[in-house]
Design an enzyme around this catalytic site. Structure first.
Site, PDB file in Angstrom:
ATOM      1  N   ARG A 120      -4.255  -0.880   3.165  1.00 33.98           N
ATOM      2  CA  ARG A 120      -2.986  -0.356   2.659  1.00 33.98           C
ATOM      3  C   ARG A 120      -1.905  -1.447   2.640  1.00 33.98           C
ATOM      4  O   ARG A 120      -1.833  -2.267   3.539  1.00 33.98           O
ATOM      5  CB  ARG A 120      -2.527   0.849   3.491  1.00 33.98           C
ATOM      6  N   SER A 164       6.180   3.947  -0.903  1.00 29.45           N
ATOM      7  CA  SER A 164       6.267   4.833   0.264  1.00 29.45           C
ATOM      8  C   SER A 164       7.696   4.911   0.762  1.00 29.45           C
ATOM      9  O   SER A 164       8.429   3.916   0.760  1.00 29.45           O
ATOM     10  CB  SER A 164       5.360   4.308   1.385  1.00 29.45           C
ATOM     11  N   ASP A 309       1.740  15.811   1.277  1.00 32.41           N
ATOM     12  CA  ASP A 309       0.616  16.079   2.172  1.00 32.41           C
ATOM     13  C   ASP A 309       0.012  17.468   1.997  1.00 32.41           C
ATOM     14  O   ASP A 309      -0.911  17.839   2.731  1.00 32.41           O
ATOM     15  CB  ASP A 309       1.044  15.870   3.630  1.00 32.41           C
ATOM     16  N   LYS A 336      -2.686   6.037   0.312  1.00 32.67           N
ATOM     17  CA  LYS A 336      -2.871   6.674   1.621  1.00 32.67           C
ATOM     18  C   LYS A 336      -4.125   6.105   2.295  1.00 32.67           C
ATOM     19  O   LYS A 336      -4.542   4.992   2.021  1.00 32.67           O
ATOM     20  CB  LYS A 336      -2.953   8.194   1.446  1.00 32.67           C
TER      21      LYS A 336
END
Length: 429
Positions: A120, A164, A309, A336
């Site tokens: 990530r 993010s 989510d 993610k």
């Protein structure tokens, strides 16, 4: 460990929602940054929240936990100098603590999940910290990452929110402790604004003042502030509960989930409204969601940015709806624990679902008659993928075998126990 999910005949019963992982990690961090002793009531127990416990303890916080309460004596802006921190596979914990590590001379965040968190990106936060007199060694923006800090400075800071919102939240936790005032400007777009709202909510409860623009793209953060030692109560978790609600929606069911606040700021609360729009018989009264599932579902269109989510759980319900559903503005799912668009849809196709992907969309052509199943599924070490695929397995004709399902513990260790208590047949292999 792998798990076998058999088709569900009926789900019935009631459970308490697990405590919110997002709020738990934020309260733990706020308590660690305080001078004095705080209390966190009903903290979540998951790999992510346990990673935050472990790391703030390594940094000098004193933790004592008994029953449903944890007391934390914080280290303020003076973390203990440690050489390494292991955040496990917890991306939010890594990003939050990268900023805190700037108060220390040198800390290396190690790479123990090279196939998940190790892939990530964290470039945007690295660039922001470098504007603050912090030198950082990294592997192309990925772990391992070494923070050379000790004298971080405020001023004008720019950070991208395109990938993010956790980068911004990280800076919002750290900048109030600087000597200088800070002006934070968010570049590009800002994903998951609702989650930034949760960060601001926790900071306000901790006695921190931040002036935010209405669109959450500009922030004025006065320096020389102190976190207050406070008493916090963690609310029930909508992201984890979304999969249980989806499972009840697609099966013959009579299920109640308690501790889900109607006015919660969790964006994933939207799962309740989405399931209603799909035709699910559902009530939400006195923090209890009651579902009786036995009707045909209708397709929906949903902007997933504010409920990141819960999107996969809603997609799993849409697999069995009549018509074509569209979940859009979800590109951040690609960054993610795995690529939650490409990887997840590949596994849904194995199970028999008819799905398409766009760069920032998931298209689901529903199959009300169900899907065949009977195959082995790769969950890509991702807890949300595991839960969503379980929903599909419960409504499939032959069930599913899900590999590495123990990674559900990252956010919801009791997930399969809760399903079993409602009558689902889920067996570890």
């Amino acid at each position: 460990m792998d798990i076998q999910v058999r088709p569900a005949k009926r789900l019935q019963g009631e459970i308490n929602a697990l405590s919110s992982k997002n709020y738990t990690t934020r309260y733990l961090l706020a308590a660690a940054l305080a001078d004095g002793t705080s209390t966190v009531n009903y903290p979540a127990h998951s790999e992510d929240s346990d990673a935050m416990r472990r790391c703030i303890r390594d940094l000098g916080a004193v933790l004592e936990e008994k029953d449903e309460r944890i007391t934390i004596t914080g280290f303020g802006r003076n973390p203990r100098p440690v050489k390494e921190l292991n955040v496990g596979n917890a991306g939010a914990v890594l990003r939050f603590l990268m900023s805190v590590a700037a108060f220390s001379p040198e800390i290396t965040f190690v790479n123990v999940y090279p196939e998940s968190l190790g892939k990530r990106p964290h470039d945007d936060l690295i660039r922001a910290l470098e504007q603050m007199n912090v030198r950082i060694d990294h592997n192309g923006g990925k772990l391992p990452i070494t923070i050379h800090g000790g004298d971080p400075r405020g001023g004008k800071i720019a950070v991208s929110g395109k990938v993010s919102s956790q980068y911004l939240s990280s800076l919002l936790f750290m900048t109030p402790l600087l000597e200088e005032d800070s002006e934070i400007e968010v570049l590009d777009d800002l994903k998951s604004k609702v989650v930034v709202g949760q960060t601001l909510e926790v900071l306000e409860q901790a006695g921190i003042y931040i002036k935010a623009s209405e669109d959450l793209m500009h922030f004025h953060v006065p320096g020389r502030q102190k976190y207050l030692a406070k008493n916090y109560v963690v609310q029930g978790d909508y992201p984890g509960s979304a999969a249980i609600l989806a499972a009840a929606a697609v099966t013959d069911s009579d299920v109640r989930i308690h501790r889900l606040e109607e006015r919660s700021r969790q964006g994933e609360r939207a799962v309740v409204d989405v399931l209603k729009a799909m035709g699910v018989s559902l009530t939400h009264v006195d923090s209890t969601v009651h579902i009786t599932g036995n009707t045909r579902l209708k397709a929906v269109e949903f902007d997933g940015d504010e409920a990141t989510d819960a999107v996969l759980a809603m997609v799993s319900a849409a697999v069995f709806a009549e018509g074509t559903s569209r979940f859009y503005n979800v590109e951040n799912l690609r960054y993610k624990e795995c690529d939650r668009i490409t990887d997840f849809l590949a596994e849904l196709r194995k199970a028999g679902a008819d799905v398409e992907e766009r760069r920032s969309e998931i298209i689901v052509h529903g199959r009300p008659e169900g899907v065949e199943g009977g195959v082995e599924i790769n969950a890509h070490f991702d807890h949300r993928v595991i839960m969503a695929l379980t929903v599909v397995g419960l409504r499939s004709k032959q069930g599913l075998f899900i590999r590495d399902a123990h990674h559900v513990a990252k956010s919801y260790p009791q997930f399969f126990d809760h399903l079993r208590s409602l009558g689902a047949e889920v067996n570890w292999m």
